[in-house]
Design a protein around this motif. Structure first.
Motif, PDB file in Angstrom:
ATOM      1  N   LEU A  12       0.733  -1.128   0.066  1.00  0.00           N
ATOM      2  CA  LEU A  12       0.159  -0.116  -0.164  1.00  0.00           C
ATOM      3  C   LEU A  12       0.461   1.110   0.168  1.00  0.00           C
ATOM      4  O   LEU A  12       0.795   2.053  -1.142  1.00  0.00           O
ATOM      5  N   VAL A  13       1.752   1.309   0.899  1.00  0.00           N
ATOM      6  CA  VAL A  13       2.893   2.484   0.522  1.00  0.00           C
ATOM      7  C   VAL A  13       3.348   2.603  -0.428  1.00  0.00           C
ATOM      8  O   VAL A  13       3.707   3.825  -0.879  1.00  0.00           O
ATOM      9  N   ARG A  14       3.798   1.437  -1.068  1.00  0.00           N
ATOM     10  CA  ARG A  14       4.656   1.432  -2.775  1.00  0.00           C
ATOM     11  C   ARG A  14       3.613   2.227  -3.118  1.00  0.00           C
ATOM     12  O   ARG A  14       4.176   3.186  -4.043  1.00  0.00           O
ATOM     13  N   LYS A  15       2.146   1.695  -3.395  1.00  0.00           N
ATOM     14  CA  LYS A  15       1.217   1.994  -4.164  1.00  0.00           C
ATOM     15  C   LYS A  15       0.768   3.786  -3.793  1.00  0.00           C
ATOM     16  O   LYS A  15       0.743   4.655  -4.941  1.00  0.00           O
ATOM     17  N   ALA A  16       1.193   3.877  -2.994  1.00  0.00           N
ATOM     18  CA  ALA A  16       1.090   5.320  -2.602  1.00  0.00           C
ATOM     19  C   ALA A  16       1.579   6.388  -2.579  1.00  0.00           C
ATOM     20  O   ALA A  16       2.227   7.665  -3.319  1.00  0.00           O
ATOM     21  N   ILE A  17       3.139   5.943  -2.987  1.00  0.00           N
ATOM     22  CA  ILE A  17       4.163   6.599  -4.141  1.00  0.00           C
ATOM     23  C   ILE A  17       4.122   7.121  -5.222  1.00  0.00           C
ATOM     24  O   ILE A  17       4.360   7.860  -5.745  1.00  0.00           O
ATOM     25  N   ARG A  18       2.769   6.517  -6.074  1.00  0.00           N
ATOM     26  CA  ARG A  18       2.226   6.782  -7.628  1.00  0.00           C
ATOM     27  C   ARG A  18       1.944   7.687  -7.875  1.00  0.00           C
ATOM     28  O   ARG A  18       1.078   7.701  -6.951  1.00  0.00           O
TER      29      ARG A  18
END
Length: 153
Positions: A12-18
């Motif tokens: 979720l955090v990795r997705k959040a920075i896209r």
């Protein structure tokens, strides 16, 4: 916390920075909605505060010309944009605490460094437009720290 929940949270955090948005208003909404998704995941899966606190403290979006970036709280890593380094050195020594915060460890700095290194034109640190800063684990608005106010405003 279960290993699969921890893995889901990191995803979720990795997705959040896209980033998808192309203007500051939509970027602000996008950052907020991503934080809300993370906060719901934490609540739904009863993730403890001690686990949730391992997430980045702040997430923020930034725009510079046609580039955009969502930055998270983390230590600044080389290469460092020369104009950003100069602005940060006016506040204090990068990596050392000034007031309540460490110089160069803010989400704004993470965002600004990427933008300044990846824009080909001669932009200044003050040209970067930032969204509202949010705490990912709670979706609450976080006040910009004094170091960032001195660096970017």
């Amino acid at each position: 916390m279960r290993k699969d929940l921890r893995k889901d949270l990191r995803k979720l955090v990795r997705k959040a920075i896209r980033v998808n948005s192309r203007d500051i208003e939509n970027l602000d909404k996008e950052v907020f909605l991503k934080c809300k998704t993370i906060a719901k995941h934490i609540k739904r899966n009863k993730i403890s505060l001690e686990e949730a606190i391992k997430l980045p403290a702040v997430i923020i979006g930034g725009l510079l010309w046609n580039k955009r970036k969502i930055g998270i709280t983390r230590f600044l890593k080389p290469p460092i944009a020369p104009k950003l380094e100069k602005a940060l050195n006016k506040v204090g020594v990068i990596g050392k605490k000034v007031g309540e915060n460490t110089v160069g460890k803010c989400a704004e700095v993470d965002c600004a460094n990427y933008l300044l290194l990846n824009c080909r034109s001669n932009y200044e640190v003050s040209d970067i437009k930032f969204s509202t800063p949010y705490r990912p684990r709670t979706s609450e608005i976080i006040e910009t720290c004094e170091n960032c106010k001195k660096t970017f405003i």
